[in-house]
Design a protein around this motif. Structure first.
Motif, short mmCIF file in Angstrom:
data_model
loop_
_atom_site.label_atom_id
_atom_site.label_comp_id
_atom_site.label_asym_id
_atom_site.label_seq_id
_atom_site.Cartn_x
_atom_site.Cartn_y
_atom_site.Cartn_z
N THR A 226 -11.05 -78.82 -53.02
CA THR A 226 -11.81 -77.82 -52.50
C THR A 226 -12.94 -77.45 -53.56
O THR A 226 -12.98 -78.26 -54.60
CB THR A 226 -11.21 -76.45 -52.37
N THR A 227 -13.94 -76.66 -53.21
CA THR A 227 -15.14 -76.43 -54.14
C THR A 227 -14.87 -76.12 -55.43
O THR A 227 -14.09 -75.16 -55.73
CB THR A 227 -16.14 -75.52 -53.42
N ALA A 229 -12.76 -77.49 -57.50
CA ALA A 229 -11.60 -77.89 -58.01
C ALA A 229 -11.58 -78.81 -59.03
O ALA A 229 -10.43 -78.98 -59.66
CB ALA A 229 -10.67 -78.37 -56.84
N LYS A 231 -13.21 -82.59 -58.71
CA LYS A 231 -13.46 -83.57 -58.23
C LYS A 231 -14.70 -84.49 -59.08
O LYS A 231 -14.38 -85.67 -59.71
CB LYS A 231 -13.64 -83.83 -56.66
N SER A 233 -15.77 -83.55 -62.05
CA SER A 233 -15.41 -83.61 -63.33
C SER A 233 -14.45 -84.92 -63.42
O SER A 233 -14.83 -85.60 -64.49
CB SER A 233 -14.63 -82.55 -63.82
N GLU A 535 -18.94 -86.75 -52.60
CA GLU A 535 -19.47 -86.23 -51.30
C GLU A 535 -19.60 -87.04 -50.22
O GLU A 535 -20.61 -87.08 -49.39
CB GLU A 535 -20.79 -85.34 -51.55
N ALA A 624 -8.88 -75.68 -62.02
CA ALA A 624 -9.86 -76.68 -61.84
C ALA A 624 -9.37 -77.65 -62.91
O ALA A 624 -8.99 -77.55 -64.05
CB ALA A 624 -11.34 -76.34 -62.24
N PRO A 646 -15.00 -78.63 -68.65
CA PRO A 646 -16.44 -79.60 -68.16
C PRO A 646 -15.62 -80.93 -68.63
O PRO A 646 -15.19 -81.42 -69.45
CB PRO A 646 -17.54 -79.12 -68.74
N ARG A 656 -27.71 -73.07 -61.00
CA ARG A 656 -27.46 -71.95 -62.04
C ARG A 656 -28.65 -71.95 -63.17
O ARG A 656 -29.09 -70.87 -63.68
CB ARG A 656 -26.35 -71.65 -62.76
N1 ATP Z 1 -20.95 -77.17 -67.63
C1 ATP Z 1 -19.74 -76.44 -67.25
N2 ATP Z 1 -18.92 -75.68 -68.27
C2 ATP Z 1 -17.71 -75.13 -67.97
N3 ATP Z 1 -17.42 -75.13 -66.43
C3 ATP Z 1 -18.21 -75.88 -65.58
C4 ATP Z 1 -19.33 -76.49 -65.97
N4 ATP Z 1 -19.76 -76.85 -64.79
C5 ATP Z 1 -18.88 -76.76 -63.95
N5 ATP Z 1 -18.03 -75.99 -64.48
C6 ATP Z 1 -16.90 -75.68 -63.68
O1 ATP Z 1 -15.78 -76.52 -63.46
C7 ATP Z 1 -15.20 -76.68 -62.33
C8 ATP Z 1 -15.00 -78.04 -61.59
O2 ATP Z 1 -16.49 -78.20 -61.32
P1 ATP Z 1 -16.64 -79.59 -60.49
O3 ATP Z 1 -18.04 -79.65 -60.23
O4 ATP Z 1 -15.95 -81.04 -61.28
O5 ATP Z 1 -16.00 -79.26 -59.29
P2 ATP Z 1 -15.92 -80.21 -57.60
O6 ATP Z 1 -14.57 -80.38 -57.16
O7 ATP Z 1 -16.63 -81.58 -57.79
O8 ATP Z 1 -16.68 -79.15 -56.69
P3 ATP Z 1 -17.95 -79.19 -55.92
O9 ATP Z 1 -16.94 -79.57 -54.28
O10 ATP Z 1 -18.18 -77.89 -55.55
O11 ATP Z 1 -18.73 -80.46 -55.85
C9 ATP Z 1 -15.76 -75.67 -61.44
O12 ATP Z 1 -15.02 -74.48 -61.06
C10 ATP Z 1 -16.99 -75.05 -62.19
O13 ATP Z 1 -17.32 -73.87 -62.10
#
Ligand code: ATP
Ligand code: MG
Length: 658
Positions: A226-227, A229, A231, A233, A535, A624, A646, A656
């Protein structure tokens, strides 16, 4: 009578010999145990150790002091421990299935019920902890000991089908022992740390690593969740680490979300897990940005000059406009200074049409290192791609693609058509009627051709000039073969051409990579390449929104299917990500032999991706970065992981920052 006495004597000698052998084995088991981890106790003498066809458990007690020192591993269900079985010296790796804590007072209460509730006091906690564990695998303990420390022990894990002797030493295995015994040390690509629940398994300051071979990626990976989560990273961690191995593969990324083009910028913070999993590996030291220049952007660049400009100036203008608009604001927000220091930090290659800017990063006067940002601007030239227009826009219907050449030659008869814009103009009004009467193409087909060409033209990527300088396409084989380039990112985020342009450029790059791969295979030494599409539902959606989209999906599915199936031979692997596999064209999940699942509450996702039942709770509630890798690469078919969030490469939420 006398003969019976003799038999007894024989029996005593026999037992004495067995006793001696057990004593020897006990000693050896103890030695093996000490070399493979930290001894924390022994298999219980007062409850049976059991194995049957259906089930097996081993019970052991832990001293309360040892428990208190190691509770983060011994006090958690599903944690890993090892037992060195006395009889064969084999290490059996187990998972804790039950942990029982009892207060000392219970021992009294069982004998006579207490009249009042006893007061709180620490003495009650000085009881041994009873733990039940389930064997997973067994490996040759001696072979393992000999290979350590350092080398990867080549031990073959076997089914844990042996009964464990009482008094066998119980250990918290060292990281490399767990890696070898569980078959996690597969290759050179670090996928993450082994996890239990949301916690990484860390032993003496070293995470238990889960790895893969680069070649495993040639059978493709699908990342879901999910958003937020984790992915992106996860993908960025894997990319950064892969770039740091010996003989790294070429990595090509489609960046439609703006998550990748800045990954060379040193991150503001580093997750504490990062060092334990990845050691020194960090953000990439160089990146090549393929930047599609649209006519809007070109206009802005040319404003920098009040006179006609040269090719060099055009390239510089694009590179610096790109840097100032898209890179510098991130550096500013992070309090980073990033600039070229010396004249040779800026290198223009007119032939390759690229600009390399070597940036020195500083934070509050402290030097963080130098990174190379290479910008390769490009646009499409109608005259050069005339033959390929029909494959370029996947929205053309089959009929339209078939008739396109006929129509184009009818339009250009006698007159040279110099640009796409001119071609489109000649298909309007009188021009269209003329073409139709000359070619007898069906009206609806001609309409589709017109719409397709108009769409391409409106994307603003054709026949783009910066002043008088015409931008051309990249020489892909040359660019991709250069061993100096390791990370190539197609930036679709910082352009203004809409989703259709994203698709056209992605398909174009994919086709170019496929073609380059074919040539390389013919030449005998294809460069290992990993193609990343985060994506992926944007490009390979399940549902078509209209008739044109349907044509597009069919085209693309056929292309990707062919390209991916030949992955191993071509040394080409895809990494896709999406929220739910149901949103993707079904060909994608089918093509991916490895699935990585991060937090999701969608039961269908979990079922479709083959997440075992016992992990449903973990994945539903996961933090996450906590996920499960479902893959034939691992002995058990799956392994739970934690990836640093991260990631070790720059990761910024641009929305942001704005
Ligand atoms: N620079 C940062 N420092 C700390 N936490 C972060 C940072 N950037 C993102 N996050 C947090 O890390 C988590 C993982 O983010 P990530 O972008 O890897 O998720 P994702 O699964 O790719 O999400 P999406 O589907 O929205 O692309 C999120 O909960 C986000 O809030
Ligand atoms: Mg993401």
């Amino acid at each position: 009578m006398s003969s019976e006495v003799r038999v007894d004597g024989e029996r005593v000698r026999e037992l004495r010999e067995t006793y001696r052998r057990f004593r020897e084995k006990l000693r050896e088991a103890e030695e093996i145990a000490e070399s493979l981890g930290r001894v924390i106790g022994h298999v219980s003498r007062d409850s049976p150790s059991r194995i049957s066809m259906e089930d097996s458990t081993v019970t052991f007690s832990i001293d309360p002091g040892v428990y208190l020192d190691n509770w983060s591993r011994l006090g958690r269900a599903a944690s890993y421990v090892g037992v060195v079985d006395i009889k064969g010296g084999e290490l059996v790796v187990m998972r804790l299935v039950e942990i029982i804590r009892t207060d000392a007072i219970m021992a009294f209460e069982q004998r006579c019920p207490l009249p009042t509730t006893p007061p709180i006091e620490p003495g009650g906690l000085l009881t041994p902890v009873t733990i039940k564990a389930k064997p997973l695998v067994r490996v040759d303990g001696r072979a393992m000991r000999e290979a350590l420390p350092g080398g990867r022990p080549a031990v073959e894990p076997k089914v844990a089908d042996i009964v464990i002797e009482p008094q066998s030493p119980v250990i918290l295995p060292n990281a490399e022992v767990l890696e070898a015994a569980l078959g996690l040390n597969v290759g050179e690509v670090v996928v993450g740390a082994l996890s239990v629940g949301d916690e990484p398994v860390v032993v003496d300051g070293r995470a238990v690593r889960v790895t893969m071979r680069v070649s495993d990626l040639f059978q493709h990976v699908l990342v879901c969740g999910t958003t937020g989560a984790g992915k992106t990273s996860f993908i960025k961690n894997v990319i950064s680490q892969m770039l740091s191995i010996d003989a790294p593969p070429l990595i090509v990324v489609i960046d439609a979300t703006g998550d990748y083009y800045h990954m060379f910028i040193p991150p503001a913070s580093r997750d504490s897990l990062a060092d334990l999993v990845y050691g020194e590996a960090s953000e990439p030291s160089s990146v090549t940005i393929l930047y599609p220049v649209t006519s809007d952007f070109a206009e802005e660049v040319v404003k920098r000059w009040s006179r006609p400009i040269t090719l060099s100036e055009a390239l510089m203008g694009i590179a610096f406009t790109y840097f100032e608009r898209y890179v510098k604001p991130i550096c500013d927000a992070l309090g980073l200074k990033a600039e070229p220091k010396r004249p040779e930090d800026i290198a223009i290659d007119e032939k390759a049409r690229s600009v390399r800017i070597t940036l020195t990063f500083e934070r509050r006067g402290e030097r963080l290192g130098r990174k190379t940002l290479e910008i390769v601007p490009f646009a499409l030239v109608y005259k050069d791609v005339r033959e390929e227009v029909k494959t370029l826009n996947p929205y053309f219907t089959e009929q339209a693609a078939l008739m396109l050449d006929t129509v184009v030659s009818a339009v250009s008869e006698g007159r040279d058509v110099k640009s796409l814009r001119e071609l489109v103009r000649r298909l309007v009004g009188e021009g269209a009627r003329e073409v139709q009467s000359r070619t007898h193409v069906h009206r609806s087909t001609l309409e589709n051709i017109f719409r397709g060409l108009l769409m391409l033209n409106n994307m603003g990527i054709f026949d783009v000039r910066v002043g008088r300088v015409l931008l051309t396409e990249v020489d892909y084989p040359k660019l991709l073969s250069d061993q100096g380039r390791r990370l190539v990112i197609l930036d679709l985020y910082n352009i203004s051409g809409g989703r259709a342009l994203d698709k056209v450029l992605t398909i174009r790059l994919m086709d170019k990579v496929f073609r380059w791969k074919e040539d390389e295979v013919r030449r005998g030494r294809p460069r290992p390449t990993i193609f990343v599409i985060d994506e992926a539902h944007r490009f390979f959606p399940k549902e078509a929104s209209d008739k044109f989209e349907r044509t597009y999906i069919e085209h693309v599915a056929a292309r990707i299917s062919l390209g991916a199936r030949l992955g191993r031979r071509r040394k080409l692997g895809f990494v896709f990500s999406t929220h739910r596999p149901q949103d993707l064209h079904s060909i994608i999940p089918q093509l991916c032999n490895t699935k990585v699942v991060f937090r999701t509450t969608d039961a269908e996702v979990l079922r479709q991706l083959g997440v075992p039942k016992e992990y449903l709770d973990t994945i539903t509630l996961a933090q996450a970065g906590t996920g499960i890798v479902v893959s034939h690469v691992y002995r058990q078919g799956h392994v739970t992981i934690k990836t640093p969030v991260p990631p070790i490469a720059g990761h910024y939420d641009l929305s942001r920052m704005a």
